[in-house]
Design an enzyme around this catalytic site. Structure first.
Site, mmCIF file in Angstrom:
data_model
loop_
_atom_site.group_PDB
_atom_site.id
_atom_site.type_symbol
_atom_site.label_atom_id
_atom_site.label_comp_id
_atom_site.label_asym_id
_atom_site.label_seq_id
_atom_site.Cartn_x
_atom_site.Cartn_y
_atom_site.Cartn_z
ATOM 1 N N HIS A 76 0.840 -1.203 0.000
ATOM 2 C CA HIS A 76 0.000 0.000 0.000
ATOM 3 C C HIS A 76 0.880 1.260 0.000
ATOM 4 C CE1 HIS A 76 -3.522 2.440 0.784
ATOM 5 N NE2 HIS A 76 -2.981 2.920 1.888
ATOM 6 N N GLN A 78 3.938 1.539 -1.185
ATOM 7 C CA GLN A 78 4.538 1.643 -2.508
ATOM 8 C C GLN A 78 3.537 2.205 -3.522
ATOM 9 O OE1 GLN A 78 7.877 1.412 -1.537
ATOM 10 N NE2 GLN A 78 7.974 0.753 -3.640
ATOM 11 N N HIS A 80 1.056 4.234 -2.845
ATOM 12 C CA HIS A 80 0.941 5.668 -2.564
ATOM 13 C C HIS A 80 2.105 6.438 -3.183
ATOM 14 C CE1 HIS A 80 -2.317 6.932 0.167
ATOM 15 N NE2 HIS A 80 -2.400 5.635 0.417
#
Length: 108
Positions: A76, A78, A80
């Protein structure tokens, strides 16, 4: 090195900040305040540098043979980072287009 969960939350936080600065910069450029937009893009870059440094620290650790356990939170983070960087690139292009439009408008 901090634990992976802390690093993941750091990447999420800095990436979110960077994305927010980029969106705010687009709005400022749209309102004609290029100077403010460029100031916000500088803050955007600083936020993404922090996120990138955290990511690089993990990559270095992995390259040195210390395996990093991947979990959903890190994936998650990564996500973002990568989507935020895309927003940053688009913001740079939009601001440049806005500058061009302002130059054309000022000539007429």
């Amino acid at each position: 090195m901090e634990d992976l969960e802390s690093v993941a939350f750091g990447i999420i936080t800095f990436s979110g900040d960077g994305r927010s600065y980029a969106i705010e910069a687009i709005r400022e450029a749209k309102n004609g305040d290029i100077e403010k937009a460029e100031e916000l893009m500088k803050k955007c870059g600083e936020a993404f540098n922090m996120a990138h440094n955290m990511q690089t620290e993990l990559l270095t650790k992995e390259a040195q043979g210390d395996k990093v356990k991947l979990d959903l939170l890190f994936i998650h983070a990564q996500d973002h980072l990568m989507t935020g960087l895309t927003v940053r690139q688009l913001a740079e292009e939009i601001i440049d287009l806005r500058k061009d439009l302002m130059k054309i408008s000022n000539k007429n």
